[in-house]
Design a protein around this motif. Sequence first.
Motif, short mmCIF file in Angstrom:
data_model
loop_
_atom_site.label_atom_id
_atom_site.label_comp_id
_atom_site.label_asym_id
_atom_site.label_seq_id
_atom_site.Cartn_x
_atom_site.Cartn_y
_atom_site.Cartn_z
N SER A 69 -31.04 -2.14 -31.21
CA SER A 69 -29.72 -2.14 -30.60
C SER A 69 -29.92 -2.15 -29.10
CB SER A 69 -28.92 -0.91 -31.02
OG SER A 69 -29.59 0.27 -30.66
N PRO A 70 -29.09 -2.87 -28.38
CA PRO A 70 -29.29 -3.00 -26.93
C PRO A 70 -29.01 -1.68 -26.22
CG PRO A 70 -27.22 -4.00 -27.58
CD PRO A 70 -27.91 -3.63 -28.85
N GLU A 71 -29.92 -1.25 -25.36
CA GLU A 71 -29.72 -0.05 -24.56
C GLU A 71 -30.04 -0.39 -23.12
OE1 GLU A 71 -30.51 3.99 -25.84
OE2 GLU A 71 -31.54 3.16 -27.57
N ALA B 138 -38.65 -12.74 -27.34
CA ALA B 138 -37.43 -11.95 -27.56
C ALA B 138 -36.70 -12.33 -28.84
CB ALA B 138 -36.49 -12.11 -26.36
N PHE B 139 -37.14 -13.43 -29.48
CA PHE B 139 -36.41 -13.91 -30.66
C PHE B 139 -36.37 -12.87 -31.78
CE2 PHE B 139 -36.61 -15.99 -34.86
CZ PHE B 139 -35.34 -16.57 -34.87
N ASN B 140 -37.48 -12.20 -32.04
CA ASN B 140 -37.52 -11.22 -33.12
C ASN B 140 -36.56 -10.07 -32.86
OD1 ASN B 140 -39.12 -8.54 -34.33
ND2 ASN B 140 -39.10 -10.32 -35.71
N THR B 141 -36.52 -9.62 -31.62
CA THR B 141 -35.59 -8.54 -31.28
C THR B 141 -34.14 -8.99 -31.47
OG1 THR B 141 -37.15 -7.67 -29.66
CG2 THR B 141 -34.87 -6.94 -29.47
N LEU B 142 -33.85 -10.24 -31.10
CA LEU B 142 -32.51 -10.78 -31.27
C LEU B 142 -32.11 -10.79 -32.75
CD1 LEU B 142 -30.06 -12.17 -29.94
CD2 LEU B 142 -31.19 -14.35 -30.38
N VAL B 143 -33.02 -11.21 -33.62
CA VAL B 143 -32.74 -11.24 -35.06
C VAL B 143 -32.49 -9.83 -35.57
CG1 VAL B 143 -33.68 -11.79 -37.34
CG2 VAL B 143 -34.00 -13.38 -35.43
N ARG B 144 -33.26 -8.87 -35.09
CA ARG B 144 -33.08 -7.49 -35.53
C ARG B 144 -31.71 -6.94 -35.07
NH1 ARG B 144 -37.82 -5.38 -37.62
NH2 ARG B 144 -39.68 -6.61 -37.15
N ILE B 145 -31.28 -7.31 -33.88
CA ILE B 145 -29.96 -6.90 -33.41
C ILE B 145 -28.87 -7.49 -34.31
CG2 ILE B 145 -28.28 -7.19 -31.55
CD1 ILE B 145 -30.63 -6.96 -29.58
N MET B 146 -29.02 -8.76 -34.66
CA MET B 146 -28.04 -9.40 -35.52
C MET B 146 -28.07 -8.80 -36.93
SD MET B 146 -28.61 -13.33 -34.16
CE MET B 146 -27.30 -14.09 -35.08
N ALA B 147 -29.26 -8.42 -37.41
CA ALA B 147 -29.38 -7.78 -38.72
C ALA B 147 -28.71 -6.42 -38.72
CB ALA B 147 -30.84 -7.67 -39.12
N THR B 148 -28.85 -5.68 -37.62
CA THR B 148 -28.22 -4.37 -37.51
C THR B 148 -26.71 -4.47 -37.72
OG1 THR B 148 -29.93 -3.65 -35.95
CG2 THR B 148 -27.89 -2.39 -35.99
N PHE C 223 -29.95 -10.17 -22.73
CA PHE C 223 -30.91 -9.10 -23.01
C PHE C 223 -31.04 -8.12 -21.85
CE2 PHE C 223 -32.71 -11.17 -26.75
CZ PHE C 223 -33.06 -10.06 -27.50
N LYS C 224 -31.17 -8.65 -20.65
CA LYS C 224 -31.45 -7.79 -19.51
C LYS C 224 -30.34 -6.78 -19.26
CE LYS C 224 -32.96 -7.95 -14.69
NZ LYS C 224 -33.29 -8.82 -13.53
N LEU C 225 -29.10 -7.17 -19.57
CA LEU C 225 -27.96 -6.30 -19.33
C LEU C 225 -27.48 -5.60 -20.59
CD1 LEU C 225 -25.91 -8.62 -16.94
CD2 LEU C 225 -27.59 -6.87 -16.34
N GLY C 226 -27.97 -6.06 -21.75
CA GLY C 226 -27.57 -5.44 -23.01
C GLY C 226 -26.11 -5.66 -23.34
N ILE C 227 -25.53 -6.78 -22.90
CA ILE C 227 -24.10 -7.03 -23.14
C ILE C 227 -23.90 -8.39 -23.79
CG2 ILE C 227 -23.30 -5.58 -21.24
CD1 ILE C 227 -22.93 -8.16 -19.59
#
Length: 1010
Positions: free
Chosen positions: A691-693, A794-804, A944-948
Motif C-alpha cells: 500500500s502506498p505510504e 516497480a511493476f511488481n509493487t504496482l501489481v501488489r497494490i492493485m491486488a490489495t 509512486f513517488k507521491l503515493g497518490i
Amino acid sequence: MVEISIRKRPVDEAAVTQRKFFKKTARGKVIKVLRERYLRDDVSCGLHLCKACTIAPNAAIKPSPASEYAGFPNGHYVLPDTNVFLSQMDLFENTLFNPPVILLQTVLEEVRHRSMPLHNRLKALVQAEEKNFWTFYNEFRSETAIVRDEDESPNDRNDRAIRTATAWYAQHLSLSYPPIRGQATPQLPPIVLLTEDAANREKARKGGLKAMSVRQYAEGMPEEAKSTLLDVLAASDAAGDIEQKGAAGKVSLYPEYLPTMTLQAGIKAGELHQGHFNANQYNYLEGTVSVPAFTKPVLLVGRESMNRSVNGDVVVVEVFPESEWKAPADEVVDQEVMVAARKNDDAEDSDEEGAPDSNEAELEKRITQSASSDKQPTGRVVGVIKRNWRAYVCHIDPSSLSSTSATSLSPQTVFATPSSRLLPRIRLRTRHAPSLLSQKILVTIDRWDARSRYPEGHFVRALGKAESKEAEQESLLLEYEVPYRPFGGAVLGCLPVEGDAWVVPPKPATEEAKKASKEWRGREDLREMIICSIDPPNCQDIDDALHARVLENGNIEAGVHIADVSHFVLPDNAMDSEAAARGTTVYLVDKRIDMLPALLGTNLCSLRPFVERLAFSVLWEMTPDTADIVNVRFTKSVIASKSAFTYAEAQLRKDDPNMHDPITVGIRLLNTLAQKLKAKRMAAGALNLASPEVKIHLDSAESSDPIDVEQKEMLETNSLVEEFMLLANISVARKNQETFPATAVLRRHMPPPATNFEKLKDILQKRKGMTVDVSSSGALAASLDRCIDSEEPAFNTLVRIMATRCMLSAEYFCSGSVARDTFGHYGLASPIYTHFTSPIRRYADVLAHRQLSAAIGYTPLHPSLHSKPHVERTLEVVNRRHRLAQMAGRASVEFYVGLALKARGEHKKQAQSTKSQGDSSTIEVREEAFVIRTFRNGFGVFVFKLGIEGLVQYKQDGSYDAENYVLTLPETAGAHKGKKVAIFDKVVVAISVEKDKNTQRGKVKMELAV
C-alpha cells in the motif's frame, strides 16, 4: 423482569402496575413478557422553587427569562415529544436555542428504541453544562404512569403518556408558585408541549394544554435568533405547509417504494435482496448493492434505478432477468459537469416539475452501451430499510442563487454541493445564502420525495471559509464522523488524581504487602530487563517495547511488552464508554485525535524510556535456529525501558559492527528471529501486499505547513517490530479463544471471492501474458512473486497494490458469533488472530487485555465480556470507527500532498525569478506514473513517488478498446491526440493544484506532460 425507580422505597408504600407485550425470540417463538413497575409519588419534577419535591437547588431548571420569548412574559418550560428529537436534534444542539427542557422518560426510551445515534446525542445534551435539561421519570411517578389500552397502538400510548405528563406538570406548577396572602394569584410560566404531530397537538389543546409545532415555536423567538434557528429546522413533512407548497402539482420522478410488509416478504422468498448501496465515485449515474445471492454486486444504472438511494443506505433491490443485465460504464461521468450543462437554478426547478432531464436520459442510455462483455446482475431499488443520512460537509452552489437574490436576506431555495462525490446535491431553504457563499457548511438531509430530483435538507452550521486550514481540518473530521470534541469532565474525572505526578509506587518488601498493592499485585518485576522500543519518529504514544536474551539452555527468550491500559481504563466508567464510542485514535498528517486523554496516551501508559511503567508482557522461549516456540506465557509486569529508537536509529545500531552493547545484541537477536518468523509465515501462504505510504515534511511544529512529500522508506527494523507484534496477537488470540470460546474478541480477514480478481487477472493476461492463481492465499502469494517485469522494477509493487484493492477488509468479531472455520486471517495465513498490541489507540485491544487478564487469573472477567450480544454491538461500532479512521487518514494525506505540491510549485516559481509571477496553482510538478485504469474519456494513474492516484480526463471520448484496456486519445488531447494509452504503461504527468468544485479545497490535477 422488574423496573425499579430512581430511589428505593418500601414496596408496600408504592402502587404496582404491569406492562404486557409479546416478543419474538431468535428461533421464531413468540413469548409473552410481563413487566412490573413500582410506582412512586416522590419522583422529583425538577422545577425551580418547587416546595413539594426534594431536589438540590443547583440541579433544578428555571423557567426561561421573559426576554427570551415575547409570547410568554412569565417565562416558560418546553416539553418535546419523541418526534421532535428524532427530526430536530440540530435545533436543540444549536447554541442559540437554550430553553428549559423537560425530557420525559417515555421520550428518552422511545428515541433509544428508534435511533441509537440520536439517543447518544440526546444523552450528551442532557449532560452538557451549557444546556438546561431535566429528565423526568414519568413512567415511575404514580400520577403520570399509564397503562396501554387493549386497542391502543404503542405510538398512541406514548403520545397519551406525554400529554398526561404535560397536564400533570401544568397542575404541579402551582406548587412551585403558591399564592401569598394579600397578593394577586401569580401568573405561572406555562408548560409548552412541542410536537410535530398535528393530531397530537389538537388532542393536547382540547385538553387545555399549550401545544405548538417546532416551527411555530421558533417563529416566536427573538429576531436575532429566529433568522438562524429557522434555517436549522429540518424540512419535516409535518412542519407546515411551507415545505409542501405546490407539491401536488409535481410529477413523480422516481418510483414509489414498496410497502414494508411487501419488502420483508420478498426478501424472505428470495425474490428481493437486501444490501448496502454503494455509489460509484467515477460515475454519479451508477451504483451497486452487494447481496449474498450473487457473487458480483447488483448494478444500478440511472437515477430511476437508484431511486433516491444515498451512499451507505440499506436498500432492497429487485434484480432484472439475466437478459437485461449490463456491464458497468467505461466512462467518467461527473455530476458537476452535467449540472453546469443545464441552466441555472430556475431551470433546475422547472426540471423537477416535469420529466427527468433529457440530456441526462440520453447520457444514461449511451453509457449503458458499454463495449465490455463483463456483465453483472442488474436491477433497481424498490425500498429503503435504513437511511444513512447525517450531517454532510457542503458548500453553497453560487449558480443556484438568482441575480436578484444574491444579497437578499429573505428565505430562498439554494443547492448545497457535498464535499463527497458519492453524494447528491441537497436542496435547502435559508435566509443567509449570500453570507454562506465561499464557506464550508454542515447540511443534513431530511427527506427525499419521489417528486424531487434532489433530496431536501437544512442548514446546521457554518464551519469557516473554504480553503482555510481550520475549516478544512474540521471538515475532514466531520466528513468521516471522527469524534473530535475535547474530553468532558466526567471522562477526565476518571484519570488518576495525581495527574502527571503519578508513578509506579516502590515495590513492597513482602509478599503480603505486594498482594495488597493495587499496582504490584500479581506482577512480575522486569525492571532490570534490557527492554527498548522501536517506533516512527516523534512517536509519543508508545504502546509496545521488546527484548531478547539468550537463556542458559541455549534457547532465546523474546518478549513483547504492551502498555497496561486496562489498569487505568476500568469497565463501565465514563472514560471506558468514551473510548468505546471513539473506537480508535485517528492519525492525521499534522495532528492526532486521541481515543484516550493525553495524560494516559502520551504519559502514564506510554512506555517511555528510563521510567517505570505498568505493562502486559508476552514471553516466548524460542529455538535459535528455527524460531520454533517452545513455550509462551503471559504476565502483568512492571518494566523500565532502557531506550526509545526510531526505525532508522535501530537500523543503524543493528548494522554498526562496532556496537556490541546489550541493547544492540538484543535488537540483533530479535531481527534474526523475526527473519525466521517471516519466512515461516510466507511459506504458510501469507501475502506480501503493498500500500502506498508517503512522508510529508512540515515546515514547523507551529505552522504545520507542508513543504515537500516523499515515499516512506521501509527498513529491516520495520519488519522486526511487525513480526513480533503479529506473533503476540496470534498468541493472545489462541489463549483468549481457548478460555472464552463464546465471547473472545478476535480479528479475521475473509478470503476474497474469486470474482474480485477477475478484472486484475484479465488485465495481467492481456497486457503482460501473466496469470494469477487465487485458489488460496499461498497460491496467490506465489503468483504475485512471479509478476515481474525485468525492465520495470516497480511493476511488481504496482501489481501488489492493485491486488490489495481486490481484498475484503479485515474485521473484528465475537468468537461465538461465527463458524469456527471462518476465524482465519487470509492475508497473514493464520488460523486465528486478534489485536492486543496497541491498547492506547485501539479499543478492541483494551477488550483483549481484559479477556487475557481474566484468562491468566489476574482479574475476573467483567460481566459485559461474558455477553455475546454486548461484544457484538461493541465490535460493530469499533469496526465502523476503524474504517472511518482509515479513510480520514488517507484524506488527510491527500489534502497535505496537495498543499505540499503547491508549496513545491511556489519554491519553483521563486527560483524562476526571470519569469512572470503567475498564479502558483499553475506551476506544474512532473512525475513518472503508471496507468492503472482506462475509460472512454480518460485514464487513472498512480504516482509512486507521491503515493497518490489521479485522473487524466478529456472532454471528448477517445477510441476505446475495452477488451484490451487501450484508449486512443481524442482530439482534445492536443499534442497527444492519437496516442495509445493502456493499463501498466508508464507515462509522465504534469501535476498542478486547482480548486475542487466539490470540496472547495486544493485538488491535485493531472495531465499528460508535453
